[in-house]
Motif scaffolding. Structure first.
Motif, mmCIF file in Angstrom:
data_model
loop_
_atom_site.group_PDB
_atom_site.id
_atom_site.type_symbol
_atom_site.label_atom_id
_atom_site.label_comp_id
_atom_site.label_asym_id
_atom_site.label_seq_id
_atom_site.Cartn_x
_atom_site.Cartn_y
_atom_site.Cartn_z
ATOM 1 N N HIS A 505 0.865 -1.168 0.000
ATOM 2 C CA HIS A 505 0.000 0.000 0.000
ATOM 3 C C HIS A 505 0.910 1.228 0.000
ATOM 4 O O HIS A 505 1.845 1.296 0.795
ATOM 5 N N ARG A 506 0.613 2.172 -0.847
ATOM 6 C CA ARG A 506 1.525 3.313 -0.938
ATOM 7 C C ARG A 506 0.754 4.603 -1.137
ATOM 8 O O ARG A 506 -0.096 4.717 -2.011
ATOM 9 N N TYR A 507 1.045 5.566 -0.261
ATOM 10 C CA TYR A 507 0.506 6.919 -0.430
ATOM 11 C C TYR A 507 1.350 7.626 -1.481
ATOM 12 O O TYR A 507 2.571 7.741 -1.354
ATOM 13 N N THR A 508 0.730 8.088 -2.548
ATOM 14 C CA THR A 508 1.476 8.668 -3.664
ATOM 15 C C THR A 508 1.362 10.180 -3.737
ATOM 16 O O THR A 508 1.925 10.797 -4.651
ATOM 17 N N GLY A 509 0.656 10.805 -2.794
ATOM 18 C CA GLY A 509 0.556 12.256 -2.789
ATOM 19 C C GLY A 509 -0.877 12.722 -2.974
ATOM 20 O O GLY A 509 -1.833 11.980 -2.740
ATOM 21 N N TYR A 510 -1.018 13.957 -3.398
ATOM 22 C CA TYR A 510 -2.358 14.501 -3.624
ATOM 23 C C TYR A 510 -2.288 15.524 -4.744
ATOM 24 O O TYR A 510 -1.233 16.076 -5.057
ATOM 25 N N HIS A 511 -3.419 15.771 -5.376
ATOM 26 C CA HIS A 511 -3.537 16.866 -6.323
ATOM 27 C C HIS A 511 -4.724 17.729 -5.917
ATOM 28 O O HIS A 511 -5.573 17.305 -5.120
ATOM 29 N N LEU A 512 -4.766 18.947 -6.424
ATOM 30 C CA LEU A 512 -5.823 19.887 -6.062
ATOM 31 C C LEU A 512 -6.873 19.953 -7.158
ATOM 32 O O LEU A 512 -6.547 19.947 -8.357
ATOM 33 N N THR A 513 -8.113 20.053 -6.738
ATOM 34 C CA THR A 513 -9.193 20.276 -7.700
ATOM 35 C C THR A 513 -9.129 21.727 -8.177
ATOM 36 O O THR A 513 -8.338 22.535 -7.686
ATOM 37 N N SER A 514 -9.988 22.061 -9.116
ATOM 38 C CA SER A 514 -10.008 23.434 -9.638
ATOM 39 C C SER A 514 -10.362 24.452 -8.561
ATOM 40 O O SER A 514 -10.020 25.635 -8.681
ATOM 41 N N THR A 515 -11.010 23.999 -7.482
ATOM 42 C CA THR A 515 -11.367 24.910 -6.390
ATOM 43 C C THR A 515 -10.360 24.863 -5.247
ATOM 44 O O THR A 515 -10.562 25.499 -4.210
ATOM 45 N N GLY A 516 -9.268 24.090 -5.416
ATOM 46 C CA GLY A 516 -8.215 24.079 -4.417
ATOM 47 C C GLY A 516 -8.348 23.037 -3.339
ATOM 48 O O GLY A 516 -7.618 23.072 -2.341
ATOM 49 N N ILE A 517 -9.243 22.073 -3.510
ATOM 50 C CA ILE A 517 -9.440 21.029 -2.502
ATOM 51 C C ILE A 517 -8.525 19.847 -2.813
ATOM 52 O O ILE A 517 -8.471 19.385 -3.960
ATOM 53 N N PRO A 518 -7.788 19.319 -1.815
ATOM 54 C CA PRO A 518 -6.880 18.208 -2.087
ATOM 55 C C PRO A 518 -7.624 16.895 -2.328
ATOM 56 O O PRO A 518 -8.632 16.606 -1.680
ATOM 57 N N VAL A 519 -7.122 16.110 -3.269
ATOM 58 C CA VAL A 519 -7.598 14.751 -3.516
ATOM 59 C C VAL A 519 -6.434 13.826 -3.181
ATOM 60 O O VAL A 519 -5.394 13.866 -3.840
ATOM 61 N N PHE A 520 -6.590 13.007 -2.152
ATOM 62 C CA PHE A 520 -5.505 12.150 -1.679
ATOM 63 C C PHE A 520 -5.460 10.871 -2.525
ATOM 64 O O PHE A 520 -6.499 10.282 -2.835
ATOM 65 N N GLU A 521 -4.230 10.447 -2.874
ATOM 66 C CA GLU A 521 -4.051 9.340 -3.807
ATOM 67 C C GLU A 521 -3.264 8.205 -3.161
ATOM 68 O O GLU A 521 -2.264 8.436 -2.478
ATOM 69 N N TYR A 522 -3.722 6.962 -3.404
ATOM 70 C CA TYR A 522 -3.070 5.760 -2.883
ATOM 71 C C TYR A 522 -2.984 4.725 -3.996
ATOM 72 O O TYR A 522 -3.815 4.713 -4.917
ATOM 73 N N GLN A 523 -2.002 3.840 -3.857
ATOM 74 C CA GLN A 523 -1.815 2.827 -4.911
ATOM 75 C C GLN A 523 -1.598 1.453 -4.291
ATOM 76 O O GLN A 523 -0.841 1.287 -3.331
ATOM 77 N N TRP A 524 -2.285 0.460 -4.823
ATOM 78 C CA TRP A 524 -2.059 -0.954 -4.562
ATOM 79 C C TRP A 524 -1.474 -1.575 -5.838
ATOM 80 O O TRP A 524 -1.526 -0.955 -6.901
ATOM 81 N N PRO A 525 -0.961 -2.794 -5.758
ATOM 82 C CA PRO A 525 -0.431 -3.417 -6.983
ATOM 83 C C PRO A 525 -1.460 -3.486 -8.110
ATOM 84 O O PRO A 525 -1.100 -3.393 -9.286
ATOM 85 N N GLU A 526 -2.748 -3.632 -7.751
ATOM 86 C CA GLU A 526 -3.749 -3.815 -8.797
ATOM 87 C C GLU A 526 -4.813 -2.713 -8.799
ATOM 88 O O GLU A 526 -5.818 -2.813 -9.504
ATOM 89 N N ALA A 527 -4.631 -1.641 -8.046
ATOM 90 C CA ALA A 527 -5.680 -0.625 -7.965
ATOM 91 C C ALA A 527 -5.101 0.723 -7.544
ATOM 92 O O ALA A 527 -4.033 0.808 -6.935
ATOM 93 N N ILE A 528 -5.835 1.769 -7.892
ATOM 94 C CA ILE A 528 -5.520 3.137 -7.477
ATOM 95 C C ILE A 528 -6.749 3.702 -6.772
ATOM 96 O O ILE A 528 -7.879 3.533 -7.246
ATOM 97 N N MET A 529 -6.516 4.370 -5.635
ATOM 98 C CA MET A 529 -7.624 4.943 -4.870
ATOM 99 C C MET A 529 -7.455 6.448 -4.764
ATOM 100 O O MET A 529 -6.347 6.954 -4.569
ATOM 101 N N GLU A 530 -8.559 7.169 -4.910
ATOM 102 C CA GLU A 530 -8.586 8.604 -4.678
ATOM 103 C C GLU A 530 -9.617 8.912 -3.596
ATOM 104 O O GLU A 530 -10.689 8.304 -3.560
#
Length: 549
Positions: A505-530
């Motif tokens: 399981h790996r936390y890969t960071g976050y990106h911001l929406t157009s309104t500046g809200i963070p979207v947190f991102e995680y990765q598994w070997p077979e899936a990506i979660m936001e």
């Protein structure tokens, strides 16, 4: 990309449709370090004659949309008032002067109640959720006085720390009764030393010149019963704990001191050397040392206990320290380095004289100074036994307030939750005055609060040793466990934590929406979660959307 799963969770910040037993969501009581007394809520025997609007129940339920509606369920542990014709207030059987009081309360939408210290001085309870500005008549306010048809005085809480209707809230009050001379003339007003609502300090050292509006008594006295207002709106109380205080206190007599030069790491070492200086004194202070480090001080004398019972002794020392009473070690602070990291010891004392020995050894760290001895006893608040100046006065730095204006603000920092420091956390403040804290390692939404954002002083002052975020509102704990986890089967127990920095399981960071809200991102070997947490729809609410691809 195929979206295999989307989970949407909505949290209403400050409210929750609650139907809880008395043991759920309880907070620890910390007004005193010795056990407080608790009002039994198995029946109404702890109170004076109760009118029909008061009863003992097992739990209560409040729909946040419905005004003045509080539904009880049978059982014990909760005191509830459901006003009707002839509704009256409720008085405790005991009277009090100085008092520490802590309790939980729940009220429905638009409800109104209050707690009257000595039946005279009201701390207002009101559904004040969602207000950006508050007055003396809002939750936690010290209500105004009244004369000739007009109100005067009254003090608003420093901030609105209220939860929403239907949630159990917690209030803590440290109160000192008015003082009178031998002729009965008042020489000092009643004083609210501290009032804390949902963990937020809202009053400090606030005097009240006389009984507030709707008080049960017009005069002022040294003693009076605690009064719960029950004729204005539905209200429920639980976990009512208190400690009354009198005027007695410990005294120290026949004090002597000895000063030793050198490095001493154990108390027993001092028995083999001669002191450089000794004599009688009337106080205890590290200032006898006459040097910044490389010394030891030994104080001995007689401790007069005013009453029999349990006493909690506290040593605050910028060096090692030990306390012995009647030749028994009560406090061992061998690892002492800072006065803000105390050590404790409890001892049972009979009323009368007891021999004491206090040893302080300063081996190094000359930039840290101080020696303090505090105690708490039967109906005795925390008192200091050291001389003034033996604990250096620390001027707090100017606060470093992080504010939110028109766009969201994100701030990394440490977070204290359930006495545990979370090191991989991020605070997010939204322009709608909704704020939350997120654990990046576990993917857990830990807490949320309304109102102002954070104080980051602990992160920036000096070396930023604590590095923690301080919320500026009444914090609503949400979860400490991860929201998403990989389970070996549908019958597996949900884990307490998930290491999002592992190979699986790996936390890969976050990106911001157009309104500046963070979207947190995680990765598994077979899936990506936001993980997206944002305000949607209802005022002061957040919606959480977890998407797995």
């Amino acid at each position: 990309m195929n979206r295999l799963l989307a989970i949407i969770l909505t949290f209403i910040i400050g409210f929750y449709t609650s139907c809880t037993s008395p043991s759920e969501h309880s907070e620890s009581f910390t007004s005193t370090r010795l056990p407080s007394q608790e009002i039994s809520l198995t029946d109404l025997s702890a109170f004076q004659e109760a009118s029909a609007n008061w009863s003992i129940v097992g739990s209560v339920y409040a729909d946040r949309h419905q005004e003045q509606a509080l539904a009880p369920q049978s059982g014990t542990g909760v005191l509830v008032s459901l006003p009707q014709d002839g509704a009256k207030n409720l008085f405790t059987s005991f009277e009090h002067g100085d008092l520490d009081l802590e309790l939980d309360f729940m009220m429905p939408k638009t409800s109104n109640s209050g707690i009257y210290l000595q039946g005279r001085y009201e701390v207002q309870l009101l559904d004040s959720w969602g207000k950006d500005s508050v007055g003396f008549g809002d939750c936690g306010g010290i209500y105004q006085r009244w004369s000739d048809g007009q109100g005067y005085e009254g003090t608003a809480p420093r901030t609105n720390a209220s939860y929403a209707p239907g949630l159990w809230q917690h209030i803590s009050i440290k109160y000192q009764a008015p003082r009178f001379d031998a002729q009965g003339k008042k020489i000092r007003d009643a004083l609210f030393q501290e009032v804390t609502l949902n963990g937020v300090l809202i009053h400090e050292n606030l005097p009240v010149s006389g009984p507030t509006r709707s008080a049960a008594f017009d005069d002022e006295q040294a003693m009076g019963p605690l009064m719960f207002q029950g004729d204005h709106g539905p209200i429920a109380f639980r976990n009512i704990r208190y400690k009354r205080y009198g005027a007695e206190q410990i005294t120290l007599t026949d004090i002597t001191y000895k000063r030793y030069n050198g490095q001493f790491y154990t108390a027993d070492t001092l028995q083999t050397v001669e002191p450089q200086q000794s004599g009688a004194t009337d106080s205890i202070s590290y200032l006898f040392a006459q040097q910044p480090e490389g010394y030891a001080l030994v104080f001995t004398g007689t401790l007069m206990a005013p009453t029999s019972g349990d006493y909690l002794m506290t040593l605050r020392s910028a060096g090692a320290s030990w306390l012995r009473i009647d030749e028994h070690e009560v406090v061992n602070h061998m690892q002492g380095e800072r006065v803000d990291e105390p050590a404790y010891g409890q001892v049972s004392l009979e009323q009368g004289a007891h021999a004491f020995e206090l040893i302080f050894s300063k081996t190094g760290q000359s930039w840290r100074q101080g020696l303090g001895w505090e105690y708490e006893g039967p109906e005795i608040p925390v008192m200091e036994l050291q001389a003034p100046g033996s604990i250096p006065i620390y001027e707090p730095p100017p606060p470093h307030i992080v504010e939110v204006s028109t766009r969201p603000v994100v701030q990394r920092g440490f977070w204290w939750q359930n006495d545990n420091k979370r090191t991989h956390t991020m605070a997010v403040g939204l322009p709608s005055h909704v704020n939350f804290i997120y654990d990046l390692r576990d993917g857990a939404l830990l807490s949320a609060w309304g109102g102002k954002f954070i104080d980051a002083t602990q992160m920036w002052d000096g070396r930023g040793e604590d590095q923690s975020i301080t919320p500026l509102g009444g914090v609503l704990p949400l979860a400490t466990r991860p929201s998403v986890a990989r389970l070996s089967s549908s019958h597996s127990a949900w884990p307490d934590s998930v290491d999002m920095e592992s190979a699986m399981h790996r936390y890969t960071g976050y990106h911001l929406t157009s309104t500046g809200i963070p979207v947190f991102e995680y990765q598994w070997p077979e899936a990506i979660m936001e993980d997206l947490i944002e305000q949607q729809g209802e005022e002061r609410s957040i919606t959480r959307t977890i998407t797995v691809d």
